[in-house]
Design an enzyme around this catalytic site. Structure first.
Site, PDB file in Angstrom:
ATOM      1  N   ILE A 151       4.304  -1.075   3.432  1.00  0.00           N
ATOM      2  CA  ILE A 151       4.077   0.331   3.107  1.00  0.00           C
ATOM      3  C   ILE A 151       5.113   0.789   2.083  1.00  0.00           C
ATOM      4  CG2 ILE A 151       4.111   2.689   3.995  1.00  0.00           C
ATOM      5  CD1 ILE A 151       1.633   1.184   4.843  1.00  0.00           C
ATOM      6  N   LYS A 152       4.619   1.314   0.977  1.00  0.00           N
ATOM      7  CA  LYS A 152       5.510   1.753  -0.103  1.00  0.00           C
ATOM      8  C   LYS A 152       5.766   3.249   0.013  1.00  0.00           C
ATOM      9  CE  LYS A 152       4.996   0.054  -4.285  1.00  0.00           C
ATOM     10  NZ  LYS A 152       4.530  -0.157  -5.681  1.00  0.00           N
ATOM     11  N   LEU A 153       7.059   3.607   0.022  1.00  0.00           N
ATOM     12  CA  LEU A 153       7.487   4.994   0.163  1.00  0.00           C
ATOM     13  C   LEU A 153       8.476   5.345  -0.938  1.00  0.00           C
ATOM     14  CD1 LEU A 153       8.318   4.876   3.995  1.00  0.00           C
ATOM     15  CD2 LEU A 153       6.180   5.653   2.968  1.00  0.00           C
TER      16      LEU A 153
ATOM     17  N   THR B  61       0.845  -1.188   0.000  1.00  0.00           N
ATOM     18  CA  THR B  61       0.000   0.000   0.000  1.00  0.00           C
ATOM     19  C   THR B  61       0.881   1.239   0.000  1.00  0.00           C
ATOM     20  OG1 THR B  61      -1.680  -1.203   1.270  1.00  0.00           O
ATOM     21  CG2 THR B  61      -1.876   1.191   1.167  1.00  0.00           C
TER      22      THR B  61
END
Length: 247
Positions: A47-49, A11
């Site tokens: 978590i995609k950053l 996400t």
């Protein structure tokens, strides 16, 4: 998706927050809470950053809270080393886009796969992780034909040249190309112990000042990261407009 996928659900935090550490962390925590309220634990979330300095610092904070992160839009060894220092669970380097930049700069139309600048850069990242014992997963994505689009079979050049790294993101058409090749073509060109021995980079422990000084000299990284963030921002704003009109 979490009911269909057995592993982690990736996400992405709003790309427009990529230069704001606190806003990125707050949004990621909100996403995690939303999952947990629906019975999905943080061990199921990735978590995609974006690979900005701020995104990497947000990753450092989140990983310490047990929230695993994927640093994406990675176009340089510098980003990879900083992500590993921050304890990132995974990075997504883009060898194909590194190749694009180098072709534009050099005027060359193709490279042998082993000399492909994207392949060379990703192997350097992987070697660094293995030499210094980082657990960060190297998962390249975004592929290009090293030798050029007019060369038969070149569509999977980078994939074959990097076979043996931890994981890969491969789209269905390229999976089909691989399936149609003789099995002898698909061999490990990258091995952890061998690459670790080849690594000549020192172990970095960046301060922000040190990182930014080196980043100013990293033309490929700077150009492609800015390009990637702009493209994702444009698409995010298009989607926001669609949803606002609909609801």
């Amino acid at each position: 998706i979490s009911k269909i996928v057995k592993g982690r659900v990736s996400t992405e935090v709003d790309i427009r927050l990529s230069y704001n550490v606190d806003a990125t962390v707050d949004r990621a925590r909100r996403v995690v809470r939303m999952y947990e309220e629906r019975g999905v634990g943080r061990d199921r979330i990735l978590i995609k950053l974006a690979g900005t300095w701020e995104g990497i610092q947000a990753c450092d904070m989140l990983e310490k809270e047990g929230v695993q992160c994927n640093i994406t839009l990675v176009f340089s060894f510098l980003q990879a080393a900083a992500a590993a220092q921050a304890g990132a669970y995974l990075i997504s380097p883009f060898p194909g886009r590194i190749l694009d930049w180098n072709k534009n700069q050099s005027g060359k139309t193709g490279y042998e796969p082993s000399d492909d600048p994207g392949v060379v850069e990703v192997k350097r990242m992987y070697a660094y992780f293995r030499k210094y014992g980082y657990d960060t997963i190297c998962m390249p994505a975004s592929w290009r034909p090293s030798r050029g689009a007019d060369v038969e079979g070149a569509d999977v050049d980078e994939i074959l040249a990097l076979a043996g790294v931890d994981e890969m993101t491969i789209p269905p058409p390229l999976l089909e190309s691989l399936a149609n090749r003789p099995s002898r073509d698909v061999i490990h060109h990258v091995a952890a112990e061998r690459e670790a021995v080849k690594c000549v980079d020192p172990k970095f422990d960046f301060t922000e000042e040190e990182y930014r000084k080196l980043w100013e000299e990293d033309r490929c990284g700077r150009d492609k990261l800015a390009e990637g963030i702009k493209a994702f921002t444009d698409e995010t704003e298009k989607l926001s407009s669609i949803l606002a009109a609909k609801f």
